[in-house]
Design an enzyme around this catalytic site. Sequence first.
Site, PDB file in Angstrom:
ATOM      1  N   HIS A  83      85.761  61.718  21.515  1.00  0.00           N
ATOM      2  CA  HIS A  83      86.327  61.513  20.388  1.00  0.00           C
ATOM      3  C   HIS A  83      85.501  60.841  19.134  1.00  0.00           C
ATOM      4  O   HIS A  83      84.775  59.702  19.780  1.00  0.00           O
ATOM      5  CB  HIS A  83      87.826  60.885  20.376  1.00  0.00           C
ATOM      6  CG  HIS A  83      88.534  61.483  21.636  1.00  0.00           C
ATOM      7  ND1 HIS A  83      88.346  61.336  22.749  1.00  0.00           N
ATOM      8  CD2 HIS A  83      89.481  62.296  21.284  1.00  0.00           C
ATOM      9  CE1 HIS A  83      89.372  61.892  23.294  1.00  0.00           C
ATOM     10  NE2 HIS A  83      90.063  62.778  22.744  1.00  0.00           N
TER      11      HIS A  83
ATOM     12  N   ASP B  77      85.762  57.094  20.155  1.00  0.00           N
ATOM     13  CA  ASP B  77      85.228  56.688  21.417  1.00  0.00           C
ATOM     14  C   ASP B  77      83.822  55.849  21.181  1.00  0.00           C
ATOM     15  O   ASP B  77      83.613  55.093  21.949  1.00  0.00           O
ATOM     16  CB  ASP B  77      84.980  57.728  22.384  1.00  0.00           C
ATOM     17  CG  ASP B  77      86.294  58.572  22.738  1.00  0.00           C
ATOM     18  OD1 ASP B  77      87.445  57.696  22.668  1.00  0.00           O
ATOM     19  OD2 ASP B  77      86.316  59.774  22.910  1.00  0.00           O
TER      20      ASP B  77
ATOM     21  N   MET C 277      80.500  68.787  23.583  1.00  0.00           N
ATOM     22  CA  MET C 277      81.524  68.831  22.946  1.00  0.00           C
ATOM     23  C   MET C 277      81.874  67.574  22.115  1.00  0.00           C
ATOM     24  O   MET C 277      81.683  66.511  22.749  1.00  0.00           O
ATOM     25  CB  MET C 277      82.636  69.166  23.898  1.00  0.00           C
ATOM     26  CG  MET C 277      84.075  69.517  23.671  1.00  0.00           C
ATOM     27  SD  MET C 277      84.937  67.827  23.488  1.00  0.00           S
ATOM     28  CE  MET C 277      85.668  67.932  25.043  1.00  0.00           C
TER      29      MET C 277
ATOM     30  N   GLU D 138      93.462  72.959  22.696  1.00  0.00           N
ATOM     31  CA  GLU D 138      93.739  72.544  23.943  1.00  0.00           C
ATOM     32  C   GLU D 138      95.329  72.358  23.887  1.00  0.00           C
ATOM     33  O   GLU D 138      95.985  71.438  23.127  1.00  0.00           O
ATOM     34  CB  GLU D 138      93.247  71.098  24.517  1.00  0.00           C
ATOM     35  CG  GLU D 138      93.770  70.678  25.864  1.00  0.00           C
ATOM     36  CD  GLU D 138      93.090  69.391  26.061  1.00  0.00           C
ATOM     37  OE1 GLU D 138      91.776  69.118  25.568  1.00  0.00           O
ATOM     38  OE2 GLU D 138      93.364  68.658  26.824  1.00  0.00           O
TER      39      GLU D 138
ATOM     40  N   LYS E  70      99.196  71.227  25.702  1.00  0.00           N
ATOM     41  CA  LYS E  70      99.793  70.508  26.543  1.00  0.00           C
ATOM     42  C   LYS E  70     101.312  70.469  26.256  1.00  0.00           C
ATOM     43  O   LYS E  70     101.743  70.707  24.948  1.00  0.00           O
ATOM     44  CB  LYS E  70      99.132  68.958  26.224  1.00  0.00           C
ATOM     45  CG  LYS E  70      99.922  67.911  27.315  1.00  0.00           C
ATOM     46  CD  LYS E  70      99.298  66.720  27.055  1.00  0.00           C
ATOM     47  CE  LYS E  70      99.718  65.551  28.011  1.00  0.00           C
ATOM     48  NZ  LYS E  70      99.438  64.403  27.756  1.00  0.00           N
TER      49      LYS E  70
ATOM     50  N   GLU F  42      93.567  72.920  30.241  1.00  0.00           N
ATOM     51  CA  GLU F  42      93.229  71.641  31.156  1.00  0.00           C
ATOM     52  C   GLU F  42      94.252  71.950  32.299  1.00  0.00           C
ATOM     53  O   GLU F  42      95.468  72.252  32.302  1.00  0.00           O
ATOM     54  CB  GLU F  42      93.811  70.406  30.360  1.00  0.00           C
ATOM     55  CG  GLU F  42      93.542  69.252  31.246  1.00  0.00           C
ATOM     56  CD  GLU F  42      93.683  67.948  30.539  1.00  0.00           C
ATOM     57  OE1 GLU F  42      93.198  67.673  29.674  1.00  0.00           O
ATOM     58  OE2 GLU F  42      94.495  67.249  31.086  1.00  0.00           O
TER      59      GLU F  42
ATOM     60  N   HIS G   4      97.407  69.967  32.052  1.00  0.00           N
ATOM     61  CA  HIS G   4      98.634  70.356  31.237  1.00  0.00           C
ATOM     62  C   HIS G   4      99.345  71.590  31.429  1.00  0.00           C
ATOM     63  O   HIS G   4     100.595  71.637  31.503  1.00  0.00           O
ATOM     64  CB  HIS G   4      97.938  70.468  30.074  1.00  0.00           C
ATOM     65  CG  HIS G   4      97.003  69.194  29.539  1.00  0.00           C
ATOM     66  ND1 HIS G   4      96.417  69.281  28.282  1.00  0.00           N
ATOM     67  CD2 HIS G   4      97.177  68.067  29.885  1.00  0.00           C
ATOM     68  CE1 HIS G   4      96.093  67.819  28.109  1.00  0.00           C
ATOM     69  NE2 HIS G   4      96.363  67.223  29.208  1.00  0.00           N
TER      70      HIS G   4
ATOM     71  N   ASP H  74      88.869  71.800  30.708  1.00  0.00           N
ATOM     72  CA  ASP H  74      89.021  70.418  31.089  1.00  0.00           C
ATOM     73  C   ASP H  74      89.535  70.280  32.545  1.00  0.00           C
ATOM     74  O   ASP H  74      90.762  70.740  32.939  1.00  0.00           O
ATOM     75  CB  ASP H  74      90.321  69.930  30.301  1.00  0.00           C
ATOM     76  CG  ASP H  74      89.830  69.250  29.196  1.00  0.00           C
ATOM     77  OD1 ASP H  74      90.610  68.608  28.088  1.00  0.00           O
ATOM     78  OD2 ASP H  74      88.426  69.490  28.864  1.00  0.00           O
TER      79      ASP H  74
ATOM     80  N   ASP I 156     101.226  63.056  32.424  1.00  0.00           N
ATOM     81  CA  ASP I 156      99.918  63.729  32.414  1.00  0.00           C
ATOM     82  C   ASP I 156      99.068  62.781  33.549  1.00  0.00           C
ATOM     83  O   ASP I 156      98.787  61.531  33.161  1.00  0.00           O
ATOM     84  CB  ASP I 156      99.189  63.827  31.247  1.00  0.00           C
ATOM     85  CG  ASP I 156      98.076  64.457  31.059  1.00  0.00           C
ATOM     86  OD1 ASP I 156      97.663  64.279  30.219  1.00  0.00           O
ATOM     87  OD2 ASP I 156      97.496  64.879  32.364  1.00  0.00           O
TER      88      ASP I 156
ATOM     89  N   ASP J 176      96.015  63.221  34.966  1.00  0.00           N
ATOM     90  CA  ASP J 176      94.426  63.259  34.944  1.00  0.00           C
ATOM     91  C   ASP J 176      93.690  62.829  36.130  1.00  0.00           C
ATOM     92  O   ASP J 176      92.778  62.049  36.018  1.00  0.00           O
ATOM     93  CB  ASP J 176      94.144  62.382  33.697  1.00  0.00           C
ATOM     94  CG  ASP J 176      94.451  63.052  32.274  1.00  0.00           C
ATOM     95  OD1 ASP J 176      94.608  62.427  31.076  1.00  0.00           O
ATOM     96  OD2 ASP J 176      94.788  64.338  32.407  1.00  0.00           O
TER      97      ASP J 176
ATOM     98  N   ASP K  75      88.153  65.935  32.180  1.00  0.00           N
ATOM     99  CA  ASP K  75      88.930  65.178  31.427  1.00  0.00           C
ATOM    100  C   ASP K  75      89.975  64.076  32.474  1.00  0.00           C
ATOM    101  O   ASP K  75      91.080  64.873  32.429  1.00  0.00           O
ATOM    102  CB  ASP K  75      89.705  66.167  30.580  1.00  0.00           C
ATOM    103  CG  ASP K  75      90.548  65.149  29.495  1.00  0.00           C
ATOM    104  OD1 ASP K  75      91.195  65.478  28.728  1.00  0.00           O
ATOM    105  OD2 ASP K  75      90.352  63.897  29.737  1.00  0.00           O
TER     106      ASP K  75
HETATM  107  C1  DIG Z   1      93.608  65.123  26.472  1.00  0.00           C
HETATM  108  O1  DIG Z   1      93.714  65.888  27.416  1.00  0.00           O
HETATM  109  C2  DIG Z   1      92.749  65.672  25.517  1.00  0.00           C
HETATM  110  C3  DIG Z   1      92.076  64.520  24.737  1.00  0.00           C
HETATM  111  O2  DIG Z   1      91.468  63.709  25.748  1.00  0.00           O
HETATM  112  C4  DIG Z   1      90.931  65.236  24.047  1.00  0.00           C
HETATM  113  O3  DIG Z   1      91.227  65.392  22.850  1.00  0.00           O
HETATM  114  C5  DIG Z   1      90.849  66.626  24.796  1.00  0.00           C
HETATM  115  C6  DIG Z   1      89.362  66.967  25.204  1.00  0.00           C
HETATM  116  O4  DIG Z   1      89.177  67.413  26.484  1.00  0.00           O
HETATM  117  N1  DIG Z   1      91.635  66.441  25.990  1.00  0.00           N
HETATM  118 MN    MN Z   2      92.053  67.459  27.751  1.00  0.00          MN
HETATM  119 MN    MN Z   3      95.376  65.446  30.241  1.00  0.00          MN
END
Ligand code: DIG
Ligand code: MN
Ligand code: MN
Length: 386
Positions: free
Chosen positions: A53, A56, A87, A180, A182, A216, A219, A244, A254, A256, A286
């Site tokens: 990001h 970051d 990315m 993406e 969620k 992802e 998600h 992801d 979430d 992760d 991710d």
């Molecule tokens: C969360 O799953 C999102 C953020 O971490 C980011 O914007 C995106 C990129 O992988 N995944």
């Molecule tokens: Mn993600």
């Molecule tokens: Mn996530």
Amino acid sequence: MYEPKKSDHFTFGLWTVGNIGRDPFGDPVRSPFSPEHIVENLSRLGAYGVNLHDNDLVPFDASLAQQDRIVKSFKSALEDHDMKVPMATTNLFTHPVFKEGAFTSNDPDVREFALKKTLRAIDLGAELGAGIYVFWGGREGAEVDASKQLPDGYKYFRDALNFLCSYVNDQGYDMKFALEAKPNEPRGHLFLPTTGAMLGFIATLDQPDMVGVNPEVAHETMAGLNFPHAVAQAIDAQKLFHVDLNDQEMNRFDQDFRFGSVQLKSNFFLVKLLEDIEYDGMRHFDAHAYRTEQEMGVWEFARGCMRTYLILREKVDKFNDDTEIQGMLSELQTESVNWDRIAAGYSSDKATELKAKNFDIDAMAERDFMYEKLDQLTVEIILGIR
Ligand code: DIG
Ligand code: MN
Ligand code: MN
């Protein structure tokens, strides 16, 4: 064995191995790593690249001069350790200004500021060589549905994406967008909660060819869905621009988790999907280490993500080479000249023919598909005894 190579295209977000273990009920447990430290260690472990990001790397309130210095140092670390930045994305969720949304905020000033921040973050991504730009709408949602004319959320998001697609073309950047989904968190409900919803939304954009999805694992799983099926629909639509990878218990916040740490069978079919189509995109983890870990544990987390992917890839090869399994599949997935004729296009003769066609319904209904045996053989591949 199972040592990652650059050609495996494993990537990690700076925020993943850089996660300091803060959660809604606890303070950070780890000290922050510098982007350069992350680049060096991920390269050592065999990763291909890092994603980021904007914030970051460049703090929210950094001056242009500070940004230049930070980017220069980051670029030399990438160079020194042969790491790419495939990315990039924008943080439109941390700063309080986005608390009611970014692109979909009721406040037009916030929507415009989110657009400005993304324009600059796209420039940064392009400067670092990113070919994919991800949009995760962490604050694009609602707790109070009375707060806006609900269709406006989609309109505002479309307005922003249409503008940004044109900006990328205007700048001549070689960049595509990946949306993406969620279902919720941090907002009570997120707009466009699943990959399927994103695919429907992309069709409403001015330049849909530039836009795909970034599904992802965690998600879709949070939504109680089958992740390989979500990815299969993206592949069918030729919209799998990024993915992801992580892991997740159903019906939880979430998590992760490290890839492969929960849903081994589902992840086996995910790896099979990606490898069977010879997916040449990034395999982006991710995810982040458990809050129980310190730095050693963080690198074990990263190593485990890649190692499990490679082990599952070997299981996929065994599945594809297993004569008994492949024999069953060739029986099941028979070609059909009749169906190919139907799929080749409609004609009234074909409809008339089909309406007159006789079927042996009882025989068809009594067929034994032997899926118990097929699934048992699959489980035995995954358990490592075939
Ligand atoms: C969360 O799953 C999102 C953020 O971490 C980011 O914007 C995106 C990129 O992988 N995944
Ligand atoms: Mn993600
Ligand atoms: Mn996530």
